[in-house]
Design a protein around this motif. Sequence first.
Motif, PDB file in Angstrom:
ATOM      1  N   PRO A  79      30.147  15.610  25.861  1.00 54.73           N
ATOM      2  CA  PRO A  79      30.752  16.571  26.664  1.00 54.73           C
ATOM      3  C   PRO A  79      30.819  17.391  27.619  1.00 54.73           C
ATOM      4  O   PRO A  79      30.688  18.295  27.886  1.00 54.73           O
ATOM      5  N   ARG A  80      29.366  16.745  28.066  1.00 61.20           N
ATOM      6  CA  ARG A  80      29.265  18.166  29.339  1.00 61.20           C
ATOM      7  C   ARG A  80      30.099  17.395  30.498  1.00 61.20           C
ATOM      8  O   ARG A  80      30.106  18.075  31.723  1.00 61.20           O
ATOM      9  N   ASP A  81      31.135  16.294  29.974  1.00 64.28           N
ATOM     10  CA  ASP A  81      31.952  15.943  30.803  1.00 64.28           C
ATOM     11  C   ASP A  81      33.499  16.746  30.440  1.00 64.28           C
ATOM     12  O   ASP A  81      33.881  15.596  31.596  1.00 64.28           O
ATOM     13  N   SER A  82      33.106  17.678  30.090  1.00 60.66           N
ATOM     14  CA  SER A  82      34.698  17.626  29.800  1.00 60.66           C
ATOM     15  C   SER A  82      35.385  18.896  31.269  1.00 60.66           C
ATOM     16  O   SER A  82      34.738  18.628  32.050  1.00 60.66           O
ATOM     17  N   PHE A  83      36.350  18.935  30.917  1.00 54.53           N
ATOM     18  CA  PHE A  83      37.635  19.172  32.307  1.00 54.53           C
ATOM     19  C   PHE A  83      36.516  20.064  32.679  1.00 54.53           C
ATOM     20  O   PHE A  83      36.339  21.336  33.418  1.00 54.53           O
ATOM     21  N   ASP A  84      35.964  21.666  31.085  1.00 50.73           N
ATOM     22  CA  ASP A  84      35.319  22.797  31.169  1.00 50.73           C
ATOM     23  C   ASP A  84      34.380  22.924  32.302  1.00 50.73           C
ATOM     24  O   ASP A  84      33.986  23.546  32.570  1.00 50.73           O
ATOM     25  N   ALA A  85      33.723  21.994  31.000  1.00 48.05           N
ATOM     26  CA  ALA A  85      31.723  21.902  32.223  1.00 48.05           C
ATOM     27  C   ALA A  85      31.792  21.206  33.203  1.00 48.05           C
ATOM     28  O   ALA A  85      31.480  22.021  34.116  1.00 48.05           O
ATOM     29  N   MET A  86      33.197  20.484  33.348  1.00 50.21           N
ATOM     30  CA  MET A  86      33.031  20.464  35.367  1.00 50.21           C
ATOM     31  C   MET A  86      33.367  21.489  35.872  1.00 50.21           C
ATOM     32  O   MET A  86      32.800  21.698  37.037  1.00 50.21           O
ATOM     33  N   LYS A  87      34.664  22.366  35.519  1.00 51.33           N
ATOM     34  CA  LYS A  87      34.828  23.627  36.975  1.00 51.33           C
ATOM     35  C   LYS A  87      33.289  24.461  36.253  1.00 51.33           C
ATOM     36  O   LYS A  87      33.050  25.162  37.235  1.00 51.33           O
ATOM     37  N   GLU A  88      33.051  24.813  35.456  1.00 50.52           N
ATOM     38  CA  GLU A  88      31.500  25.569  34.979  1.00 50.52           C
ATOM     39  C   GLU A  88      30.365  25.055  36.270  1.00 50.52           C
ATOM     40  O   GLU A  88      29.880  25.989  37.126  1.00 50.52           O
ATOM     41  N   ARG A  89      30.428  23.527  35.881  1.00 49.55           N
ATOM     42  CA  ARG A  89      29.150  23.466  37.519  1.00 49.55           C
ATOM     43  C   ARG A  89      29.707  23.132  38.355  1.00 49.55           C
ATOM     44  O   ARG A  89      28.928  24.044  39.457  1.00 49.55           O
ATOM     45  N   VAL A  90      30.924  23.431  38.894  1.00 50.05           N
ATOM     46  CA  VAL A  90      31.382  23.394  40.354  1.00 50.05           C
ATOM     47  C   VAL A  90      31.278  24.779  40.842  1.00 50.05           C
ATOM     48  O   VAL A  90      30.444  25.748  41.916  1.00 50.05           O
ATOM     49  N   VAL A 119      34.020   8.911  44.567  1.00 51.05           N
ATOM     50  CA  VAL A 119      32.531   8.193  44.369  1.00 51.05           C
ATOM     51  C   VAL A 119      33.393   8.493  42.545  1.00 51.05           C
ATOM     52  O   VAL A 119      33.818   9.583  42.080  1.00 51.05           O
ATOM     53  N   PHE A 120      33.517   8.125  41.790  1.00 56.36           N
ATOM     54  CA  PHE A 120      32.760   7.838  40.052  1.00 56.36           C
ATOM     55  C   PHE A 120      31.924   9.023  39.835  1.00 56.36           C
ATOM     56  O   PHE A 120      30.882   7.860  39.869  1.00 56.36           O
ATOM     57  N   THR A 121      31.814   9.642  39.249  1.00 59.44           N
ATOM     58  CA  THR A 121      30.369   9.831  39.315  1.00 59.44           C
ATOM     59  C   THR A 121      31.065  11.269  38.151  1.00 59.44           C
ATOM     60  O   THR A 121      31.657  11.040  37.512  1.00 59.44           O
ATOM     61  N   CYS A 122      29.835  12.241  37.415  1.00 63.16           N
ATOM     62  CA  CYS A 122      29.745  12.654  36.434  1.00 63.16           C
ATOM     63  C   CYS A 122      28.570  14.037  35.941  1.00 63.16           C
ATOM     64  O   CYS A 122      28.063  13.792  37.651  1.00 63.16           O
ATOM     65  N   ASN A 123      29.008  14.599  35.020  1.00 70.46           N
ATOM     66  CA  ASN A 123      27.754  15.886  34.863  1.00 70.46           C
ATOM     67  C   ASN A 123      26.677  15.192  34.126  1.00 70.46           C
ATOM     68  O   ASN A 123      25.521  15.983  34.376  1.00 70.46           O
ATOM     69  N   HIS A 124      26.742  14.247  33.219  1.00 70.06           N
ATOM     70  CA  HIS A 124      25.104  14.507  32.767  1.00 70.06           C
ATOM     71  C   HIS A 124      24.347  12.994  33.090  1.00 70.06           C
ATOM     72  O   HIS A 124      23.648  13.175  32.369  1.00 70.06           O
ATOM     73  N   CYS A 125      25.034  12.512  33.550  1.00 65.23           N
ATOM     74  CA  CYS A 125      24.150  11.420  34.239  1.00 65.23           C
ATOM     75  C   CYS A 125      23.124  11.373  34.993  1.00 65.23           C
ATOM     76  O   CYS A 125      23.165  12.005  35.552  1.00 65.23           O
ATOM     77  N   PRO A 126      21.323  11.249  34.783  1.00 62.39           N
ATOM     78  CA  PRO A 126      20.847  12.252  35.881  1.00 62.39           C
ATOM     79  C   PRO A 126      20.776  11.294  37.133  1.00 62.39           C
ATOM     80  O   PRO A 126      20.500  11.359  38.234  1.00 62.39           O
ATOM     81  N   TYR A 127      21.068   9.639  37.141  1.00 61.99           N
ATOM     82  CA  TYR A 127      21.381   8.898  38.669  1.00 61.99           C
ATOM     83  C   TYR A 127      22.554   9.761  39.154  1.00 61.99           C
ATOM     84  O   TYR A 127      22.062   9.761  40.439  1.00 61.99           O
ATOM     85  N   ALA A 128      23.436  10.090  38.391  1.00 68.41           N
ATOM     86  CA  ALA A 128      24.698  10.818  39.441  1.00 68.41           C
ATOM     87  C   ALA A 128      24.177  11.638  40.042  1.00 68.41           C
ATOM     88  O   ALA A 128      24.721  12.990  41.346  1.00 68.41           O
ATOM     89  N   LEU A 129      23.644  12.909  39.477  1.00 72.26           N
ATOM     90  CA  LEU A 129      22.834  14.137  39.485  1.00 72.26           C
ATOM     91  C   LEU A 129      21.508  13.925  40.919  1.00 72.26           C
ATOM     92  O   LEU A 129      21.424  14.639  41.765  1.00 72.26           O
TER      93      LEU A 129
END
Lengths: 112, 169
Positions: free
Chosen positions: B70-81, B29-39
Amino acid sequence: MRVELLWWDGCPSHPETLAALERSLSAAGLDSQVQMVEIESDEQARRERFPGSPTIRIDGDDIFPCPEGEPYSLTCRVYRLRDGRPSPTPDPEDLLEKIRLRAHPAEPGACG
Amino acid sequence: MQIGDEASGFSLPATDGTEHGPDGVTVVVFTCNHCPYALAWHDRLTQVARDYDGRARLLAVNPNNAETHPRDSFDAMKERVDADGGWPHPYLRDESQEVARAYGARTTPDVFVLDADGVLRYRGAPDADHRDERQGASWLRDALDAVLAGDEPARPETEPVGCSVKWKR
């Protein structure tokens, strides 16, 4: 009342938002035409103070203002529905409430 | 990549420091942090990962350009998880965007189901409506059930819905 819908084609949410906006305007008894403003570049996003798509402005004011410091760029906005879920579009009830507030602001001194 | 094509193998870094790629029946699944559809679809996809644990694996891949988002940076991904207390599936960073390009990812989310031979069997949206949680990623589940039974999905392709992938220029 000047109503604008600012949008970017990287987010597919603007047709749904336009329909919801027109429904809300009608429900609030307004016949304002919605001006569609396409944002096509980051430079234009900064110039237009566009925090993401879709953005609704009435008389120049974002009716769902973003927190201070939110960057202006080609991106998609995350709205929250009343139950807290993330959404690409505003909660329809919130939208209608905002439109009604703009259309019929409380009279100064009126209470109760 | 078309239905029936063999998908490219890959190995990408996850937020927990491990590396992952397709292995057995796999949902990419291609996804991300910032997109409302992905969320909006996120909880339904994590539930799929839980429900099919041991039979299929789900790999979430974030390919977005973190310079512009920037909300899709690797650091931001780690913070979200971390903030979520961990996810039931890996969250991978496709920094070069090579995997997303190889798959032809268009949106976040964009779902690809590979069979045990790495052949693409489903591509598209998780279900018919990001707003309706009751949909429960039913298109993805139907495809997975078919693949796990050795059958062709009845609906092998749907239109992916979401924010465009943020490509580097």
